[in-house]
Design a protein around this motif. Sequence first.
Motif, mmCIF file in Angstrom:
data_model
loop_
_atom_site.group_PDB
_atom_site.id
_atom_site.type_symbol
_atom_site.label_atom_id
_atom_site.label_comp_id
_atom_site.label_asym_id
_atom_site.label_seq_id
_atom_site.Cartn_x
_atom_site.Cartn_y
_atom_site.Cartn_z
ATOM 1 N N VAL A 41 -1.039 5.667 3.355
ATOM 2 C CA VAL A 41 -1.535 5.931 3.527
ATOM 3 C C VAL A 41 -1.542 5.022 4.795
ATOM 4 N N VAL A 42 -0.482 3.722 5.100
ATOM 5 C CA VAL A 42 -0.436 3.055 6.088
ATOM 6 C C VAL A 42 0.114 3.667 7.587
ATOM 7 N N ILE A 43 0.660 4.769 7.160
ATOM 8 C CA ILE A 43 0.661 5.658 8.486
ATOM 9 C C ILE A 43 -0.065 6.358 8.815
ATOM 10 N N LYS A 44 -1.425 7.071 7.858
ATOM 11 C CA LYS A 44 -2.568 7.351 8.607
ATOM 12 C C LYS A 44 -2.920 6.450 9.317
ATOM 13 N N ARG A 45 -3.005 4.817 8.624
ATOM 14 C CA ARG A 45 -4.203 4.123 9.298
ATOM 15 C C ARG A 45 -3.454 3.353 10.672
ATOM 16 N N GLU A 51 0.799 -1.267 0.028
ATOM 17 C CA GLU A 51 0.005 -0.181 -0.008
ATOM 18 C C GLU A 51 0.708 1.109 0.095
ATOM 19 N N ASN A 52 0.689 2.402 -0.219
ATOM 20 C CA ASN A 52 1.174 3.708 -0.066
ATOM 21 C C ASN A 52 1.284 3.688 1.421
ATOM 22 N N TRP A 53 2.282 4.286 1.312
ATOM 23 C CA TRP A 53 3.162 4.019 2.609
ATOM 24 C C TRP A 53 2.277 5.191 4.058
#
Length: 589
Positions: free
Chosen positions: A194-198, A190-192
């Motif tokens: 996006v991963v961090i935000k989640r 996944e886009n990094w």
Amino acid sequence: MKKIAYTLLLCFACLVTLAQNINETDKLFLFIKTWNFLKYNHQKFTSGKMDADSFFLVKQELLQDIKTREEINNMLIQSVQSLGALSPNLELHQASLNNIIKINGLHQWYVESKEINVSLKELLLRVYNSRNIKSNYYAPVLNYHTEIPNEKKYAFEATVNLPESMRLLALAKLQGVIDYLYPHHKLMKENWDVVIKRNIPLFKNCRSRMEYEILILKIVANLNDSHAYNRFYTNLKFKNQIFKNTFYPPFDYKIMDKRMLVTGIIVPEICGEAGINIGDWITEINGQTVAARIDILSGLLSASNRSTLVSNLNNYNTNFIWSLDRPEASLKLIGSKGTKATTVKFIRLNDRPALEKINVFFQNRAKASNKLKGFMLLDHHIAYFNIDKIIQLMENIAEDKIDNHVDSILNLAAQQKAIIFDMRGYPQWSGFMYSYLYKKFGSIDNRFAKYVKADLNNIGTFNWINSPEVYNNVDIVPEHFVYKGKVAIIVNARTRSLSEWNTMNLQSMFPQAVTIGEQTSGGDGDEKYLNIPGNYIIHFTGNAIYYNDGTSAQGVGVKIDKKIKFTKADMLEGKDVFLGYAIDRVGKP
């Protein structure tokens, strides 16, 4: 007049946007992104004069009272200004907001952000334009250095959940090191961002140390990087509870075609009672298909490709595939008499007689493997080198005699009709390829690949290293011996990192070579590691390797001419199909 009115409306819209409330996740995300930008670009941090972690922990406390986008912008501006005045580095080309993304795509996060005002954007750009290109305190100085330097170690008792600030610091460190020092963003699941935000609310609200460890496992698995596989596992305090891998099967197995093949009986009494025989296929474990189990583990264990993950899961010692709460499992089998369900007892770690049988079983298996040596002469005038055991070439040899000894072996190999290089493993002696093989068969200035490293002058970008010493030993003048015999190179999922790099070298050194086997690990490039709070060490591939035609070796592995799959019969008979095919291929007239 219309233009003025439009501009006023635009400014008004911007003010309305900034006045809007900002949620906790977006607020922390902007803070983390800004902190990492400063960590890797601001003079105070790159020189080591200011400790990045202390700055994070102090400024993070200021976030509690922030409610709007305007407030977060003001707080971030003040945080940057607190580091002191900035003066442009006149040695650098001065970028603008209009062209910075073309120069360094990582700047897109703030340049195109609707949540960041123009003042903060211009301030961050000034940080970049004033950066010190002569040092970067938090990045490895040399491309082959493995440790991400100057990252503090924060150790906590095994049962203690880390404070929220430390958990968020860990997440921030992961975000930054992958943003700025990981060259394979496009290969991640996944886009990094996006991963961090989640993960921000997950790390913030994490309730236990075990939950914290699971979160880190999941976020690292997103890298799709074989260098990260199982490395973090050894640091885990709750590994047995997470993977439930303390009960061992009374049989050996291999995962094939989304099923598990029983390849050996370790404890006959238990297997007999459960009706398990060699050659049975296991399709379900406690009601869950083998394929579904692999899918779950792919979210916890990083691997560059599915084949490598499956190969790693075949490891009896790590025992990841089963996930058992108690020492028994309900299995669905396909045997010679059809499909059946059975319950089989598994082995406890305190069952000494059963553990002894496990040891004897694998010792006998190892004897077959030990028949292969670092160098052998096979029938049909074939020279055979095994990279996993290549260090044997210098064992029991006096240091001042190693050169002559290895040269004599290579001279002998050069006289044979064919050579097989077995690259299934990891070279414990890099000098064999880098120096000795190059001396005999290499050619000067052979850039057999493109080695790409982080550009510390423009961090977040990567450039090709053209230096000859990266590829071969420049202190050696090669003989330019042109070998005209047949050459085979054997590879599989155990061909990882340096083995993949060496395989690419062999493919260039011997243009006539045929590469045989199955997909390699896809973890080519120098390994890096980062220490995060809790004293956990996260590994990843820090440089990128490409073939000269631009084909990446990361993820997909090396180029293979002849892909071979083991059959059920091959597995049960213990055949080395790859070696057998290689011998047939090069041994025939």
